[in-house]
Enzyme design. Structure first.
Site, PDB file in Angstrom:
ATOM      1  N   GLU A   1      34.999  24.361   5.943  1.00  0.00           N
ATOM      2  CA  GLU A   1      35.920  25.502   5.588  1.00  0.00           C
ATOM      3  C   GLU A   1      36.402  26.206   6.859  1.00  0.00           C
ATOM      4  OE1 GLU A   1      32.659  24.974   4.672  1.00  0.00           O
ATOM      5  OE2 GLU A   1      32.371  25.711   2.624  1.00  0.00           O
TER       6      GLU A   1
ATOM      7  N   LYS B   1      29.105  27.945  14.902  1.00  0.00           N
ATOM      8  CA  LYS B   1      28.165  27.589  15.660  1.00  0.00           C
ATOM      9  C   LYS B   1      28.277  26.327  15.794  1.00  0.00           C
ATOM     10  CE  LYS B   1      23.075  26.747  15.978  1.00  0.00           C
ATOM     11  NZ  LYS B   1      21.895  26.909  15.305  1.00  0.00           N
TER      12      LYS B   1
ATOM     13  N   HIS C   1      26.526  53.384 -12.174  1.00  0.00           N
ATOM     14  CA  HIS C   1      27.546  53.152 -13.137  1.00  0.00           C
ATOM     15  C   HIS C   1      27.631  51.988 -13.565  1.00  0.00           C
ATOM     16  CE1 HIS C   1      28.391  57.524 -12.891  1.00  0.00           C
ATOM     17  NE2 HIS C   1      27.930  57.361 -11.761  1.00  0.00           N
TER      18      HIS C   1
ATOM     19  N   GLU D   1      18.710  32.013   2.221  1.00  0.00           N
ATOM     20  CA  GLU D   1      18.893  30.734   2.964  1.00  0.00           C
ATOM     21  C   GLU D   1      17.784  30.696   3.912  1.00  0.00           C
ATOM     22  OE1 GLU D   1      21.867  29.894   6.158  1.00  0.00           O
ATOM     23  OE2 GLU D   1      23.158  28.930   4.280  1.00  0.00           O
TER      24      GLU D   1
ATOM     25  N   GLY E   1      22.116  30.339  12.749  1.00  0.00           N
ATOM     26  CA  GLY E   1      23.693  31.076  12.278  1.00  0.00           C
ATOM     27  C   GLY E   1      23.412  32.090  11.602  1.00  0.00           C
ATOM     28  N   ARG E   2      22.324  32.499  10.830  1.00  0.00           N
ATOM     29  CA  ARG E   2      22.457  33.750  10.134  1.00  0.00           C
ATOM     30  C   ARG E   2      21.838  34.874  10.990  1.00  0.00           C
ATOM     31  NH1 ARG E   2      19.820  29.546   7.600  1.00  0.00           N
ATOM     32  NH2 ARG E   2      17.572  29.583   7.712  1.00  0.00           N
TER      33      ARG E   2
ATOM     34  N   LYS F   1      27.733  19.782   0.746  1.00  0.00           N
ATOM     35  CA  LYS F   1      28.830  19.580   1.729  1.00  0.00           C
ATOM     36  C   LYS F   1      28.888  18.024   1.597  1.00  0.00           C
ATOM     37  CE  LYS F   1      27.426  22.936   5.213  1.00  0.00           C
ATOM     38  NZ  LYS F   1      26.899  23.004   6.734  1.00  0.00           N
TER      39      LYS F   1
HETATM   40  O1  LIG Z   1      28.602  28.594  12.243  1.00  0.00           O
HETATM   41  P1  LIG Z   1      28.648  27.274  11.553  1.00  0.00           P
HETATM   42  O2  LIG Z   1      28.215  26.118  12.134  1.00  0.00           O
HETATM   43  O3  LIG Z   1      30.422  27.391  11.088  1.00  0.00           O
HETATM   44  O4  LIG Z   1      27.886  27.450  10.126  1.00  0.00           O
HETATM   45  C1  LIG Z   1      28.246  28.442   9.201  1.00  0.00           C
HETATM   46  C2  LIG Z   1      27.055  28.434   8.209  1.00  0.00           C
HETATM   47  O5  LIG Z   1      27.021  27.443   7.472  1.00  0.00           O
HETATM   48  C3  LIG Z   1      25.389  27.156   7.465  1.00  0.00           C
HETATM   49  O6  LIG Z   1      25.124  26.081   8.301  1.00  0.00           O
HETATM   50  C4  LIG Z   1      25.277  26.611   5.869  1.00  0.00           C
HETATM   51  O7  LIG Z   1      25.590  27.726   5.170  1.00  0.00           O
HETATM   52  C5  LIG Z   1      24.667  28.454   7.665  1.00  0.00           C
HETATM   53  O8  LIG Z   1      23.559  28.690   8.064  1.00  0.00           O
HETATM   54  C6  LIG Z   1      25.887  28.943   8.872  1.00  0.00           C
HETATM   55  O9  LIG Z   1      25.889  30.327   9.091  1.00  0.00           O
END
Ligand SMILES: O=P(O)(O)OC[C@H]1O[C@](O)(CO)[C@@H](O)[C@@H]1O
Length: 529
Positions: A212, A206, A388, A357, A271-272, A497
């Site tokens: 990462e 987003k 199990h 979250e 995002g979620r 972060k």
């Molecule tokens: O889509 P992006 O901006 O890379 O963010 C990834 C994820 O990082 C967050 O901002 C924090 O974990 C989530 O809400 C989001 O889904």
């Protein structure tokens, strides 16, 4: 006013304190012939049996009063009016618009007066059409055999859970890989397996700034450049354009990265909550445009149910109120997700982000401390595997953990004979939690009276899956409203972060001033000495 200051909260606390020690779900069944009828509900694509829970009509009525005192219906109206209910980020939360048909579908009448939604809805459909057209092109491109989705959090879990859930509906031979972790082993193992000429990389972010994802995307691009080093610079640029797609709200950053094919979405998509947006591209490639639209239609049907059904017959509302009852009045700290479906094996991970979250918060919308417990811990494994592993604790441990079963009536295309065994196990576990065991030796004793909810889907098809996920989204929204929190921000994630960035800078500077002794020692052991 905090939720605990409402009169309904006081009534619920009183009700709970008056509940005698021997109140028992089994007794409630024995004394109320209508219990199953009154505590079960058919919502679009999802039947819910709520009768094996530790509540009764009086408790649910008091919870409904709480919902009304917390103005749940007004908040629901604000959500679907596109108001900026994500107050800390001054944004609307319009994931529901992503699955609304162009003519408004079942919500056309309810939202017809809101002209502000018209342009966003047009934008949604323009991008959806473009996304599905791209998906169809990729599906028809025999040269592309592998699709690698690089993204994390909502840009990973939604597409991954959906591609897994809809595996019976996948109509392409392409392989799907999901790379989220910054641990280079994840990307490295995928790159070891794929052929540069036959791979499409989807960079899903987003923000297009998540550390990462950016590192994984840069490494994928570096690998791609190394593999295509024999090409001229121009040919390489063309190859990147063909083999990299970005899904983002930050189209400028994607272009700067060198990606020319970008599908946009908007800051009003959390995002979620973004599975329904361009982020769903891997799902559309897997199942095709028509099935993707069915998934949206299932979610839209659940949206309409949430908007239109009276609170007493509203499944997201009833589940959220049950969550509040358990968390705040029964003191249960977690909920176990037991989906008796291999397809739903990633659902617990998806729900962990969606629920924890969204509602793992300690201050309300005005920044004041929330004085009651908020999100429970959500965890689980698919059945029958969980039986199990941790079901022992669910049956005989000292903590009571409500369990949420999900089962399918039609098990799909593989080894149908197994399905009976799977489903029988789900029902038997719910029965065992309720009834317990009272014969035999002390170590065989199971107390029973342990609560569970049972959700039943006709089958795990795109529409049911869409409805199921939308059900959870609205449930989380409702409990967030009761607690008075903003379910659409995630500031807690930021601290980690910031500190990771700070440590990177400190390592370069060798500056440990003001850093605690343990952190300093760990960094030294891991990275320096
Ligand atoms: O889509 P992006 O901006 O890379 O963010 C990834 C994820 O990082 C967050 O901002 C924090 O974990 C989530 O809400 C989001 O889904």
């Amino acid at each position: 006013m905090g939720c605990d200051q409402t009169s309904a909260w006081q009534s619920l606390a009183l009700l709970r304190s008056q509940q005698t020690q021997d109140w028992d779900i089994r007794g409630a069944f024995a004394s109320d012939a209508r219990r199953l009828t009154d505590f079960s509900l058919q919502a679009p694509h999802v039947f819910a049996d709520l009768s094996k829970n530790a509540w009764d009509a009086q408790a649910e009525a008091a919870l409904m009063a709480l919902a009304r005192e917390r103005r749940l219906e007004s908040w629901r109206t604000a959500l679907f009016a596109g108001e900026a209910i994500n107050t800390s980020e001054h944004r609307a939360a319009m994931h529901w618009l992503l699955r609304m048909p162009a003519n408004g579908g079942e919500l056309a009448a309810a939202l017809s007066g809101n002209t502000a939604l018209q342009q966003p809805l047009r934008d949604v459909h323009q991008t959806l059409d473009a996304m599905l057209a791209l998906a169809e092109r990729v599906r028809g491109d025999a040269l592309i055999t592998d699709v690698v989705n690089i993204g994390i959090g909502g840009s990973h879990l939604g597409p991954e859970v959906a591609v897994n859930a809809l595996e019976d509906w996948v109509t392409t031979g392409k392989r799907f890989h999901f790379v989220s972790n910054v641990d280079g082993h994840e990307l490295g193992h995928v790159l070891d397996k794929v052929d540069v000429r036959h791979t499409l990389f989807i960079v899903a972010s987003k923000s297009f700034t998540t550390a990462e994802t950016m590192l994984n995307a840069r490494s994928a691009r570096a690998w791609f450049m190394a593999q295509t080093a024999a090409l001229s610079a121009e040919e390489q640029a063309q190859a990147v354009a063909r083999h990299f797609v970005a899904l983002t709200t930050n189209t400028v950053a994607a272009a700067d990265f060198g990606i020319h094919t970008t599908l946009p979405f908007w800051d009003w998509v959390g995002g979620r909550y973004s599975l329904w947006s361009a982020i769903g591209l891997p799902v559309a490639i897997a199942v095709g445009a028509e099935r993707f639209r069915e998934m949206l239609a299932g979610a839209h049907a659940m949206d309409a149910h949430f908007v239109q059904a009276p609170l007493e017959q509203n499944l997201p509302v009833r589940l959220a109120l049950l969550d509040v009852w358990y968390r705040n009045f029964m003191g249960y700290g977690s909920r176990c997700m037991a989906a008796y479906s291999h397809g739903l094996r990633r659902l617990p991970a998806y729900l962990q982000q969606l629920e924890m979250e969204s509602n793992g918060k300690s201050v309300d919308r005005d920044g004041r401390p929330v004085r009651v417990q908020t999100s429970a811990v959500v965890w689980g494994e698919p059945g029958t595997n969980g039986q199990h592993a941790f079901f022992q604790m669910l049956h005989q441990g000292q903590d009571v953990v409500p369990v949420e079963f999900i089962a399918l009536r039609d098990g799909g295309k593989h080894l149908g004979a197994h399905h009976r065994s799977l489903v029988v196990n789900a029902v038997a576990q719910a029965q065992a939690l309720l009834m317990g065991r009272h014969d035999g030796r002390p170590e065989q004793h199971c107390p029973g009276n342990r609560p569970s909810t049972f959700l039943l889907l006709e089958r795990l098809d795109p529409a049911s899956f869409g409805a199921l996920v939308a059900l959870y989204e609205h449930r989380v929204f409702c409990s967030g409203v009761i607690w008075g929190i903003n379910s659409f921000d995630q500031w807690g994630v930021e601290l980690g972060k910031l500190l990771a960035k700070d440590l990177q800078d400190r390592i370069a500077r060798k500056d440990w001033q003001g850093v605690d002794a343990s952190t300093t020692a760990l960094v030294r052991q891991l990275l320096l000495d």
